[in-house]
Enzyme design. Sequence first.
Site, mmCIF file in Angstrom:
data_model
loop_
_atom_site.group_PDB
_atom_site.id
_atom_site.type_symbol
_atom_site.label_atom_id
_atom_site.label_comp_id
_atom_site.label_asym_id
_atom_site.label_seq_id
_atom_site.Cartn_x
_atom_site.Cartn_y
_atom_site.Cartn_z
ATOM 1 C CE LYS A 145 2.728 -4.922 -7.479
ATOM 2 N NZ LYS A 145 1.093 -5.038 -7.433
ATOM 3 N NE ARG B 181 1.701 1.474 -7.918
ATOM 4 C CZ ARG B 181 2.198 0.400 -6.910
ATOM 5 N NH1 ARG B 181 3.434 0.650 -6.451
ATOM 6 N NH2 ARG B 181 1.241 -0.115 -6.238
ATOM 7 N NE ARG C 260 -1.591 -6.675 0.910
ATOM 8 C CZ ARG C 260 -1.078 -6.265 -0.068
ATOM 9 N NH1 ARG C 260 -0.636 -7.059 -1.013
ATOM 10 N NH2 ARG C 260 -1.425 -4.947 -0.476
ATOM 11 N NE ARG D 95 -0.394 -1.989 1.881
ATOM 12 C CZ ARG D 95 -0.065 -2.286 0.565
ATOM 13 N NH1 ARG D 95 0.848 -3.273 0.444
ATOM 14 N NH2 ARG D 95 -0.244 -1.432 -0.310
ATOM 15 N NE ARG E 86 -3.606 -0.268 -2.995
ATOM 16 C CZ ARG E 86 -3.440 -1.563 -2.150
ATOM 17 N NH1 ARG E 86 -4.432 -1.821 -1.336
ATOM 18 N NH2 ARG E 86 -2.328 -2.335 -2.458
HETATM 19 P P1 AMP Z 1 2.223 -1.208 -2.995
HETATM 20 O O1 AMP Z 1 2.926 -1.674 -1.647
HETATM 21 O O2 AMP Z 1 3.010 -1.513 -4.106
HETATM 22 O O3 AMP Z 1 0.893 -1.627 -3.316
HETATM 23 O O4 AMP Z 1 2.139 0.660 -2.810
HETATM 24 C C1 AMP Z 1 1.609 1.002 -1.733
HETATM 25 C C2 AMP Z 1 1.122 2.807 -2.387
HETATM 26 O O5 AMP Z 1 2.673 3.163 -2.327
HETATM 27 C C3 AMP Z 1 0.562 2.900 -3.726
HETATM 28 O O6 AMP Z 1 -0.843 2.738 -3.561
HETATM 29 C C4 AMP Z 1 1.180 4.369 -3.881
HETATM 30 O O7 AMP Z 1 0.396 5.336 -3.217
HETATM 31 C C5 AMP Z 1 2.390 4.455 -3.203
HETATM 32 N N1 AMP Z 1 3.655 3.998 -4.447
HETATM 33 C C6 AMP Z 1 4.188 2.560 -4.460
HETATM 34 N N2 AMP Z 1 5.052 2.608 -5.226
HETATM 35 C C7 AMP Z 1 4.774 3.660 -6.265
HETATM 36 C C8 AMP Z 1 5.208 4.147 -7.490
HETATM 37 N N3 AMP Z 1 5.939 3.425 -8.277
HETATM 38 N N4 AMP Z 1 4.662 5.342 -8.023
HETATM 39 C C9 AMP Z 1 3.665 5.985 -7.197
HETATM 40 N N5 AMP Z 1 3.391 5.578 -6.132
HETATM 41 C C10 AMP Z 1 3.719 4.511 -5.552
#
Ligand code: AMP
Length: 218
Positions: A14, A89, A128, A161, A172
């Site tokens: 993404k 999400r 990553r 990360r 996740r």
């Molecule tokens: P990402 O970088 O998109 O993988 O997001 C990393 C983390 O941020 C996720 O595992 C959640 O803990 C939090 N997060 C990001 N976007 C959302 C969302 N729309 N709703 C809830 N938690 C989020």
Amino acid sequence: MLRVVFFGPPGAGKGTQAKLLERKFGACQVSTGEILRKAARAESPLGKQTSSYLARGDLVPDDVMVKLVAERLKEPDCGSGFILDGFPRTIAQADDLEHMLKQNGQPLASALCLNAPDDVLIKRLSGRRTCKKCGGLFHVVFNPSAKPGVCDRCGGELYQREDDHEEQIAARLRVYEEQTAPLKEYYRGRGLLREIDGVGSVDEVRERVSRALGDGAK
Ligand code: AMP
């Protein structure tokens, strides 16, 4: 004008594809994960409130996320279109987003779902590396930076990360299946869903994303 959401399991691509679309269309990429990671590093009130969710691989509560996105979409750079990367999400977030965009007269062109099997996702996530400064994405094997530990784009520091470690990756993937995958039915029912195979090179997937956007990108 491009107004789309990107969803899909972690590691599906993404962020990489959203960054490419941002450059191509001049629309702004709104990565909720990146906003939260920056807040955590800055130890801002938002960061303090949410960093433990990120560390565990859990979702941050809907009300916090909806408020954050509503404010971000009001900023001037989102006036030329947006790519929501990692939001919504949950169904509740999708409902709130729909309401928000209706009020602003900015309906979504499409909801892009990038798919990939778990073994591919795990390989991508565990290798990553992310830039602390610009969020640039690299991989120790598939897409290494020219100089180890340094971002090719901005010279920022690359790091792994906290949630790209084995235990958090598994959490996740579970959270995705339980809470986010139901968005497929949600957007299919609205005629907005475009499912895209995320397996292959960045260029191959970019081609598929372009095709999936079709008229929605004009
Ligand atoms: P990402 O970088 O998109 O993988 O997001 C990393 C983390 O941020 C996720 O595992 C959640 O803990 C939090 N997060 C990001 N976007 C959302 C969302 N729309 N709703 C809830 N938690 C989020």
